[in-house]
Design an enzyme around this catalytic site. Sequence first.
Site, PDB file in Angstrom:
ATOM      1  N   HIS A  17     -11.041 -14.360 -17.237  1.00 31.23           N
ATOM      2  CA  HIS A  17     -11.071 -12.900 -17.237  1.00 31.23           C
ATOM      3  C   HIS A  17      -9.750 -12.316 -16.704  1.00 31.23           C
ATOM      4  O   HIS A  17      -9.148 -11.439 -17.333  1.00 31.23           O
ATOM      5  CB  HIS A  17     -12.247 -12.414 -16.377  1.00 31.23           C
ATOM      6  CG  HIS A  17     -12.437 -10.935 -16.388  1.00 31.23           C
ATOM      7  ND1 HIS A  17     -13.220 -10.291 -17.315  1.00 31.23           N
ATOM      8  CD2 HIS A  17     -11.929  -9.963 -15.583  1.00 31.23           C
ATOM      9  CE1 HIS A  17     -13.191  -8.995 -17.092  1.00 31.23           C
ATOM     10  NE2 HIS A  17     -12.420  -8.763 -16.040  1.00 31.23           N
ATOM     11  N   GLU A  18      -9.329 -12.819 -15.558  1.00 26.35           N
ATOM     12  CA  GLU A  18      -8.105 -12.294 -14.954  1.00 26.35           C
ATOM     13  C   GLU A  18      -6.866 -12.688 -15.766  1.00 26.35           C
ATOM     14  O   GLU A  18      -5.881 -11.947 -15.796  1.00 26.35           O
ATOM     15  CB  GLU A  18      -7.971 -12.800 -13.516  1.00 26.35           C
ATOM     16  CG  GLU A  18      -9.078 -12.334 -12.587  1.00 26.35           C
ATOM     17  CD  GLU A  18      -9.203 -10.812 -12.532  1.00 26.35           C
ATOM     18  OE1 GLU A  18      -8.172 -10.114 -12.675  1.00 26.35           O
ATOM     19  OE2 GLU A  18     -10.334 -10.318 -12.366  1.00 26.35           O
ATOM     20  N   HIS A  21      -6.257  -9.948 -18.297  1.00 25.32           N
ATOM     21  CA  HIS A  21      -5.541  -8.811 -17.708  1.00 25.32           C
ATOM     22  C   HIS A  21      -4.068  -9.152 -17.491  1.00 25.32           C
ATOM     23  O   HIS A  21      -3.174  -8.352 -17.804  1.00 25.32           O
ATOM     24  CB  HIS A  21      -6.166  -8.439 -16.357  1.00 25.32           C
ATOM     25  CG  HIS A  21      -7.537  -7.852 -16.451  1.00 25.32           C
ATOM     26  ND1 HIS A  21      -7.866  -6.859 -17.339  1.00 25.32           N
ATOM     27  CD2 HIS A  21      -8.673  -8.112 -15.738  1.00 25.32           C
ATOM     28  CE1 HIS A  21      -9.133  -6.522 -17.180  1.00 25.32           C
ATOM     29  NE2 HIS A  21      -9.647  -7.281 -16.222  1.00 25.32           N
TER      30      HIS A  21
END
Length: 344
Positions: A17-18, A21
């Site tokens: 997920h990170e 980003h």
Amino acid sequence: MSILYGLLGISFLVFVHELGHFLFAKWSGVQVDAFAVGFGPAIVKFRFGETVYRLNWIPLGGYVQMAGEFGEDGSTSENPRLFYNRPIYARIAVIVAGVLFNVIAAVLMLSVAYIGYGQQAGPGQPANQIVINKVLDGSPAAKSGLHNGDHVVSINGQPITSYDMFTNILQSSQSVQLGVERTNQHLQISVTPQGQGNQKKIGVEITAIQQAPFFENIKQAMKQTWGMIVMIVSGLKQMITGHVSMADVAGPVKIIQITGQASQAGFPNLLFFLSLLSVNLAVLNILPLPALDGGRLVVLLIEMIRGGKRLRMEVEAMINTIGFAVLILLMILVTIKDVGSVLR
């Protein structure tokens, strides 16, 4: 050991997920000050270029620290690399990238499971292999030399075509000849079922598997991922309308426990469960709630509707702070429930 696998599984999904980003922030020209998996003190920390990379002790989260993300560098600064000075399309891409990466990760994990191990099939569905998960002690299967993990590809000389075909021939025969694949060996094993009629058994626990072509597996993985999204959204609707109890909601402790149990059930089961968790993480993060990616996306869409006029930084910071506090409170309450459930 199962707890360790559970923690590693959660950490992997957070990392994915990170990473979304992070990569989109780099792509859009945002200055990234830190990229961390986990919270708390660092186990490992190093700087590469402008970014500090951290692996922290508490593996239940993570973050990407972008310059100017919450106006801490001054909303009037003209530094073009501050998050809020990037074009709005770039900021939206950075915000939704984490959710996108979790969905992609689910498709990839399911694809690996289907390509490497096949798709599980039930009654009435086509299958070209019967996998023997467990041979019961003292059973006809054990006496005939069948092993856990054997793949049955034919019965009485006929290729396996479905779960039903295998069980029908088994129940209508006095004795069956099984074509078995075992670690690069092809064996013919004769087994005599016990019982009468449709109660005839050889003493095994089985799973029917359909091995499909490469691209068919990827297509099926995409369909399965979409089905998971629909199922989770439906579950959230039922929770809001009161048809599902909050007592059924699992928090970090329960999720770690279940992930560990899935790892003990075999690698395909672990991949399937992690893909489900990854989709859960994506759907929950895109909800339009403060402090979540979806809440920040709503703020950016409001800015777009207002022709580029931003909300005051103080207002946005207050919304995020309140939302974060509520999320932490909910996590504490769910964790207390989980711990009580595990101790019972």
